[in-house]
Design an enzyme around this catalytic site. Structure first.
Site, short mmCIF file in Angstrom:
data_model
loop_
_atom_site.label_atom_id
_atom_site.label_comp_id
_atom_site.label_asym_id
_atom_site.label_seq_id
_atom_site.Cartn_x
_atom_site.Cartn_y
_atom_site.Cartn_z
N TYR A 5 4.24 -46.56 14.77
CA TYR A 5 3.79 -45.72 13.67
C TYR A 5 4.49 -46.16 12.39
O TYR A 5 5.70 -46.05 12.26
CB TYR A 5 4.09 -44.24 13.92
CG TYR A 5 3.46 -43.65 15.16
CD1 TYR A 5 2.32 -44.20 15.73
CD2 TYR A 5 4.00 -42.52 15.76
CE1 TYR A 5 1.75 -43.66 16.87
CE2 TYR A 5 3.43 -41.95 16.90
CZ TYR A 5 2.31 -42.53 17.45
OH TYR A 5 1.75 -41.98 18.58
N HIS A 58 3.49 -46.85 25.75
CA HIS A 58 2.42 -46.33 24.88
C HIS A 58 1.03 -46.70 25.40
O HIS A 58 0.10 -45.89 25.33
CB HIS A 58 2.63 -46.88 23.47
CG HIS A 58 2.04 -46.03 22.40
ND1 HIS A 58 2.38 -46.16 21.08
CD2 HIS A 58 1.12 -45.05 22.43
CE1 HIS A 58 1.71 -45.30 20.35
NE2 HIS A 58 0.93 -44.61 21.15
N SER A 82 -3.58 -35.21 20.25
CA SER A 82 -4.84 -34.86 19.57
C SER A 82 -5.47 -33.60 20.16
O SER A 82 -6.68 -33.56 20.43
CB SER A 82 -5.84 -36.03 19.61
OG SER A 82 -5.36 -37.12 18.87
N PRO A 83 -4.69 -32.54 20.38
CA PRO A 83 -5.27 -31.31 20.95
C PRO A 83 -6.21 -30.61 19.98
O PRO A 83 -6.96 -29.73 20.39
CB PRO A 83 -4.04 -30.46 21.24
CG PRO A 83 -3.04 -30.88 20.22
CD PRO A 83 -3.25 -32.37 20.08
N LEU A 84 -6.18 -31.03 18.71
CA LEU A 84 -7.11 -30.50 17.72
C LEU A 84 -8.22 -31.50 17.39
O LEU A 84 -8.90 -31.39 16.37
CB LEU A 84 -6.35 -30.12 16.44
CG LEU A 84 -5.38 -28.95 16.61
CD1 LEU A 84 -4.51 -28.78 15.36
CD2 LEU A 84 -6.12 -27.66 16.91
N ARG A 89 -8.13 -34.60 16.45
CA ARG A 89 -7.84 -35.28 15.18
C ARG A 89 -8.26 -34.44 13.98
O ARG A 89 -8.73 -34.94 12.98
CB ARG A 89 -8.48 -36.67 15.13
CG ARG A 89 -7.91 -37.58 16.18
CD ARG A 89 -8.46 -38.99 16.16
NE ARG A 89 -7.75 -39.75 17.18
CZ ARG A 89 -8.03 -39.72 18.49
NH1 ARG A 89 -9.04 -38.98 18.92
NH2 ARG A 89 -7.32 -40.40 19.35
N GLY A 108 -11.71 -26.87 11.97
CA GLY A 108 -12.79 -26.43 11.10
C GLY A 108 -12.64 -26.90 9.66
O GLY A 108 -13.42 -26.51 8.79
#
Length: 330
Positions: free
Chosen positions: A59, A127, A206-208, A210, A215
């Site tokens: 990163y 990774h 990435s539980p949302l 990305r 919303g």
């Protein structure tokens, strides 16, 4: 504030905060990096009891580990620190490829320790799986790091059931990190049962989705420098994006009934999948962090879970999660 904890793994258990913090976007991929805001977000996370921090050497590249190291200076004992090796990059950002050779494992760990400014890493992941190197060799080198006191626990990321079993036979694997959300559920068929059979925890990145499950993703596209605008993320392109935003509207309707945001509902859903599951939503902004922590107060009963299952059937999302899945172990 005291955030509840969960335990990853049973053979080699590591207790972490129930909600973690993904630090990647503070340095790369999601728009303009913001180190000052990123450090403030980490400090606020620790104050809220979100102490499971996730970074990786690639990163930035390399800059995110330095940022995290500066942020936790003086507070190391509060933190469960996770980082990763294996996606090899040059300082200019050039991607070299996936590297699981034992000599590289040792070199990468020493470099991460130096950048982070710590004497040990709590959870060290491969990774991506290097398909050219037997997993036994890679994990054998990782085991040496545990024996040397440089690493406490071992993890894999995006590994197949077969690879997980072979790795776990060399040294207990504490956690698998892979993508998991209302929009990405393919691991439920084989990977999750394998983890539970072996006593390995799941760290959901990435539980949302990305950001789309918050919303707040614009229908018209993203700012310059945001990788979601690239072909690498098909779910955010053209008709796929429009179809997926329609699904988010369904989630919003359930969230409205519960008095929470769509993102909080999406995180609460991941948390409801088992005490061995820990989501690590990423953000570089304090208000978004605080909103994510609010998911811990969302109680999902059977009616809400049934409503979500009806609104977002498994496989309903449009588009693959990556445009190129060749680096995913299968």
């Amino acid at each position: 504030m005291t955030t509840p904890t969960r335990t990853l793994g049973s053979t080699a258990p590591l207790t972490v905060s129930t909600l973690g913090l993904g630090c990647m976007g503070m340095s790369e991929f999601y728009g303009t990096p913001d180190e000052t805001s990123g450090i403030a977000t980490i400090h606020r996370a620790l104050d809220l009891g979100v102490t499971f921090l996730d970074t990786a050497d690639m990163y930035g590249p390399f800059t995110n580990e330095r940022l995290v190291g500066r942020a936790i200076s003086g507070r190391r004992d509060e933190v469960q620190l996770a980082t990763k090796f294996g996606n090899e990059r040059l300082p200019d950002g050039t991607r070299v490829g996936v590297n699981g050779h034992p000599d590289y494992v040792r070199q990468a760990c020493d470099a991460s320790l130096a950048r982070l400014g710590v004497d040990h890493i709590d959870l060290y992941y491969q990774h991506r799986v290097d398909k050219s190197v037997p997993i036994e060799e890679t994990v054998g080198a990782m085991r040496e790091l545990v024996e040397a006191g440089k690493v406490r626990y071992l993890g894999l990321s995006e590994a197949s059931p077969t690879t997980i079993r072979r790795a776990h036979a060399v040294h207990p694997i504490t956690a698998l990190q892979t993508e998991y959300s209302l929009f990405t559920r393919d691991l439920e068929e084989e990977i999750l049962p394998t983890l539970r059979e072996l006593g390995i925890g799941l760290v959901a990145y990435s539980p949302l989705g990305r950001g789309i499950l918050t919303g707040a993703v614009p229908a018209g596209g993203f700012s310059e420098g945001d990788s979601r605008a690239s072909a690498y993320f098909p779910r955010f392109a053209g008709e796929n994006l429009r179809a997926n935003l329609d699904l988010v509207d369904r989630i919003r309707a359930v969230a409205d009934d519960l008095g929470c945001t769509p993102g909080q509902l999406a995180l609460a859903w991941v948390l409801a999948q088992g005490e061995d599951v820990v989501p690590i939503p990423g953000t570089k902004r304090v208000p978004y962090l605080e909103q994510n922590v609010g998911a811990l107060d969302v109680a999902l009963g059977d009616p809400a879970l049934a409503a979500l299952a009806a609104a977002i059937p498994t496989g309903a999302v449009a588009g693959d999660r990556y445009g190129d899945l060749s680096s995913i172990d299968g």
